[in-house]
Structures are given as C-alpha cells and as structure tokens.
Design a protein around this motif. Structure first.
Motif, mmCIF file in Angstrom:
data_model
loop_
_atom_site.group_PDB
_atom_site.id
_atom_site.type_symbol
_atom_site.label_atom_id
_atom_site.label_comp_id
_atom_site.label_asym_id
_atom_site.label_seq_id
_atom_site.Cartn_x
_atom_site.Cartn_y
_atom_site.Cartn_z
ATOM 1 N N TRP A 316 12.356 5.699 -11.889
ATOM 2 C CA TRP A 316 12.492 6.689 -11.071
ATOM 3 C C TRP A 316 13.174 8.113 -11.900
ATOM 4 O O TRP A 316 12.748 9.122 -11.376
ATOM 5 C CB TRP A 316 13.707 6.202 -10.118
ATOM 6 C CG TRP A 316 13.322 5.540 -9.018
ATOM 7 C CD1 TRP A 316 12.179 4.741 -8.909
ATOM 8 C CD2 TRP A 316 13.938 5.084 -7.666
ATOM 9 N NE1 TRP A 316 12.254 4.063 -7.720
ATOM 10 C CE2 TRP A 316 13.272 4.449 -6.972
ATOM 11 C CE3 TRP A 316 15.090 5.705 -7.124
ATOM 12 C CZ2 TRP A 316 13.551 3.981 -5.517
ATOM 13 C CZ3 TRP A 316 15.548 5.345 -5.878
ATOM 14 C CH2 TRP A 316 14.499 4.361 -5.135
ATOM 15 N N PRO A 324 10.788 8.734 -6.683
ATOM 16 C CA PRO A 324 11.380 8.388 -5.266
ATOM 17 C C PRO A 324 12.587 8.952 -4.973
ATOM 18 O O PRO A 324 13.172 9.397 -3.974
ATOM 19 C CB PRO A 324 11.429 6.953 -5.200
ATOM 20 C CG PRO A 324 10.240 6.640 -6.025
ATOM 21 C CD PRO A 324 10.258 7.455 -7.073
ATOM 22 N N GLN A 512 9.778 4.522 0.655
ATOM 23 C CA GLN A 512 9.602 4.173 -0.542
ATOM 24 C C GLN A 512 9.829 2.587 -0.315
ATOM 25 O O GLN A 512 9.013 1.625 -1.198
ATOM 26 C CB GLN A 512 10.467 4.777 -1.341
ATOM 27 C CG GLN A 512 10.738 4.155 -2.660
ATOM 28 C CD GLN A 512 9.329 4.258 -3.515
ATOM 29 O OE1 GLN A 512 8.611 4.918 -3.368
ATOM 30 N NE2 GLN A 512 9.211 3.117 -4.373
#
Length: 518
Positions: A316, A324, A512
């Motif tokens: 991430w 996300p 997500q």
C-alpha cells in the motif's frame, strides 16, 4: 542718676538670668549628644535600638532645619545613576564553534552556557505562539516549536531536558521554553534548531528553510539576543525634572521624641516555590518498592503475535495514487470515489480554509513554487487542472504525502502500544485520515489514540468508538473548548464532518477487501 543706675542694675540681673538658662540648655544638649554617640560606639554596626526617655528638656530642644533626613529615592537622578536596567534573563554564552547541521539540511546545533554550566533555560527567539511540543525519548527528544508574530518564521528546537510551555501558549521574547538537555538521539547537551516559513516542521519537512542565506542572519540575531538579553520593560524612561527652587529657611521647631517601639526587623521565610520552579517542575515517579527474588519459573511458550506494521500491507505504501490507503483517504477528502475514480478536485482545487492550491489525493499544498507557478499564472479552473495533469503534480503530491503518512503510521502505532491498544485496519486508517486532515487532532497528546482508548471504555459499538474518538480529538483540553474553526466548532458540526469522512474511509476499505477476495 540713681534712676539710670537702677535701670542698668535690673537689666544686668535679667541678662544673667537668661544667660544661665541658655547655658543649662546647652549643657543638657551636650550630655544627650554624648550619650547617643557612646551608645552608637557600643554597637559594632553603628545602630542603637535603645529607648529614649521623654522629658521637658528634650521636648524643648531645637531641631535645626539643616539636618539631613534619609530619603527613599531621589527623583532627580539619571538612569545611569540608578544602575543597570533589569533584563529578561541573565546573559548566556554561545559555545564556539556552533555546528552547521545537515540532518536535516539547513539546521543548526549549538550549546548555551552560563558560568560554564550547560543546564540553562532556553530563551524564546521571539514573541509568538507555541505551535508544537512533544515529549519523546528518541529522535529529537523533547522539542518545542514557536511561531513568531512579527516575522512569521517558525523556530523548532529539540533535545530539551524539560519543556516549560504548552501548545497554544503565548510567549514573549526571551521567555524560557525549557531547559537545555540531551534527550533523544543526542551525544551531549545542546539545542537543535530548524527554522521554517510555516509551523509543524516535523510533519511538513518541506516547510523548513534550507537556504542558509536566509537562516544564518536569524540564527546570529538569536545569538546576539541571548548574549545581550532584552529589557523587561524597555519603554519606561526615567524623567529628569528641573532642579526645584530652594525652600525658605524655617525657624527651629520643638518636637517631642517618642520611644521607638513596635518595630519588627525579622526577615520572613518564603517556603512557597517560585514561578520558575513551578514552570519547570515535573512529577518524579517514586522509587519502586524492592521485591524479594522468587524462584525462576519455567517460561510458557506463547505464539508470536503478528507485527502491528502488517495491519497495512507494505504494497500500500508502494502503489502511490493507486494505493488502497490513498483511495480511502481520498474518498474522505472528496478527491476520489471509494472505488478509486479520480474527481476533478484530484488534479487541482483551492483549500476552502486558507485559499491555497491543493493537488492530488490528499489535498496536498506544499509543492515548491517552481512546480506550481504555471498553475497559479492562469485563472481558468479547467486550465489549471490540465496544466497540473501535464506536469504530473497530483502524482508527485501523492508520493510525498504517502511518505509522510508512513511517519504518521509509526507514530500512531507507538502511541497505541503505549496505552495498550491493538489497532485493527479500520481504526488505523481512520487515524491516518484524521492526521492527514489535522496533524494536531490525529497525533498530539489528547488526540485520536488517547480518545480511542477512552471510547473503548465508554462505547460498545466499534464504529461509534472510532467516530467519537475522531470527534473528541478536536477538543482542546487546555482551553476547555473545541478547536476546529473550519468545521464549525460545535459537536454537531464536527460530528457531521467526521461521520461523512469515516463512512467514506470504511466504504473504500470494504470495496478493497471485496476486490481482493474476488
């Protein structure tokens, strides 16, 4: 002839009578003065606290008007004759040489001394407001930041042994910010100094000024100030009055001398601490009670818990605008949709609070002017977004803010560990979104983590715990009021904003999760 002789005889008798009286008066005067002188000689300091008896003779003694009486203060002396004016603090010495630090670039290290001692108080470089304080055993250690009223510069000082001010406090030039020390990553007592154009230098490193052509004169001015402290009240001048007219001579006056009684020459003892003691006092934990050694126990094997840093996958942090995490916070900011779609505000919009150009997912507003001047030079909103997209400004802003959020992430985890909380993904991402919106609410003492720990004791619903923690992070405990002027400064208005943001964050995280499972 007989009449004249009689008159002369009577005159001589009267003259002898009054001469005798004057001679006796003079004799008593000499005796009294001699006794007072002998009494004074008997006291090694020349003081006599004996009680003089009142008598008709003493009452009739003349008091000459030329006798000099002690005066409390001469209103006609000059300023120089009064002695040096009182200053804000005793002068300090700057140990030489001071160091030009490059971690980060543009910072300075120096040590302040007084009589070769380094445990001195650090004077404020200006009159202004304390924008940041933090107690920490690592990094900068204990640090203080002051935003100056006149110049607009922010001064960030680290490694203090103790902090004497609080966030939001108004300080004056030369006021103590705390005690010089060596807390954090430090090898000896000194001050680490950074100067910026805006506050919150620790959260926004790009606000620091690395150009020493700008900061060096400011640092040298600070050195001059600590070596020659400012006057406590420089506006007060001593008025020199013209010499008074000489007073006419007065006739001798007869007075009665009363006994000197009822005088107290004792010195009171001050047991109460001074303001300085209170400002620099910190509660010291009592020594632990010694315990008797017990027989060693056989350790119980416990499976290792998953590291907290894996609550947010490493990927991430590497996906920039496609992360996300970026999408979740962008959904709360209004620059993205929960599914990742980019809104027009992603490319450019104006911050409604301060009118500054924002770019990217996180409403970033700290890009250098060399990047944003082309956008600022046009007036059309659509053209601004086109130029920003061509120059890649949103992506650059996202990359910079994600790096900062990594630091916020570590700080939130450290705070949670300190209060015994294990955060889940929704709690952590909501904390990061709050810190992105307001670093003070998200990261300061009394902020999100402290409030979340409190709400877990008061509220049973997990979403309500997060929401109430977000809301009450904006409550200023020192001033006992809300500190969210951009959100309306009422519970209802802040709740409306925070609920909207939390809903968008949680929806993006849910999408997500579904995408990862599907």
């Amino acid at each position: 002839m007989k009449r004249i002789s009689l008159f002369v005889l009577r005159y001589l008798v009267l003259l002898l009578k009054y001469s005798t009286q004057s001679a006796l008066t003079l004799l008593f005067s000499l005796v009294l003065v001699t006794q007072m002188q002998n009494s004074a000689k008997a006291d090694p300091f020349g003081l006599s606290f004996g009680v003089l008896e009142t008598s008709e003779t003493v009452a009739l003694l003349p008091l000459e008007s030329e006798v000099d009486l002690p005066q409390l203060e001469d209103p006609y002396v000059t300023l120089e004759e009064r002695g040096p004016p009182e200053t804000a603090f005793a002068p300090l010495e700057v140990a030489t040489p001071y160091l030009i630090d490059e971690t980060p670039p543009g910072s300075y290290d120096f040590t302040l001394l007084r009589n070769d001692r380094d445990d001195v108080e650090i004077p404020s470089p200006c009159t202004g407001t304390v924008t940041y304080t933090k107690y920490s055993p690592w990094g900068y250690g204990n640090r203080v930041e002051v935003l100056c009223e006149e110049s607009g510069y922010a001064y960030f000082m680290g490694h203090l042994e103790a902090i004497a001010v609080t966030i939001g406090q108004h300080v004056t030039l030369g006021q103590s910010l705390g005690t010089q020390g060596s807390t954090g990553n430090s090898t000896g007592p000194h001050v680490h100094l950074e100067i910026g154009r805006r506050p919150y230098l620790e959260f926004y490193p790009e606000n620091r000024i690395s150009d020493r052509a700008i900061t060096m004169p400011l640092v040298e001015a600070y050195f001059r100030m600590v070596e020659n402290p400012p006057l406590l009240n420089p506006t007060v001048a001593v008025e020199v009055l013209p010499e008074p007219e000489p007073e006419p001579e007065l006739e001798p006056v007869a007075i009665a001398v009363e006994p000197f009684v009822g005088l107290d020459f004792s010195v009171p003892t001050l047991d109460e601490p001074t303001a300085k003691d209170l400002a620099l006092s910190f509660e010291v934990a009592p020594e632990p009670t010694p315990v008797l050694e017990a027989e060693p126990l056989t350790p119980t094997l416990v499976p290792e818990a998953e590291p907290l840093t894996q609550i947010i996958p490493q990927s991430w942090w590497e996906q920039a605008s496609d992360s996300p995490l970026a999408i979740a916070i962008g959904a709360a900011e209004g620059t993205r949709q929960p599914n990742g779609t980019k809104n027009p505000a992603y490319y450019w919009h104006v911050d409604p609070g301060n009118g500054v150009d924002n770019f990217g997912t996180f409403s970033y507003q700290h890009l250098p002017y060399s990047d944003t001047n082309a956008v600022a030079s046009v007036s059309s909103s659509s053209l601004k977004r086109e130029i920003a997209a061509e120059k890649g400004l949103p992506e650059k802003a996202d990359d910079l803010q994600l790096r900062r959020l990594q630091g916020f992430h570590d700080e939130l985890l450290a705070q949670a560990q300190a209060v015994g909380l294990e955060l889940n993904q929704a709690e952590l991402v909501n904390g990061l979104d709050l810190a992105n919106q307001s670093p003070a609410a998200g990261l300061y003492a009394g902020g999100y983590i402290d409030r979340l720990a409190q709400m877990k004791q008061l509220v049973s619903d997990p979403d309500e715990q997060i929401l109430e923690a977000r809301i009450w992070s904006y409550w200023d405990m020192q001033r006992n009021r809300w500190d969210a002027p951009g959100l309306g400064n009422t519970y209802d208005s802040i709740r409306h904003d925070q609920q909207r943001r939390m809903t968008q964050v949680n929806l993006a995280l849910e999408l997500q999760t579904q995408s990862a499972l599907g």
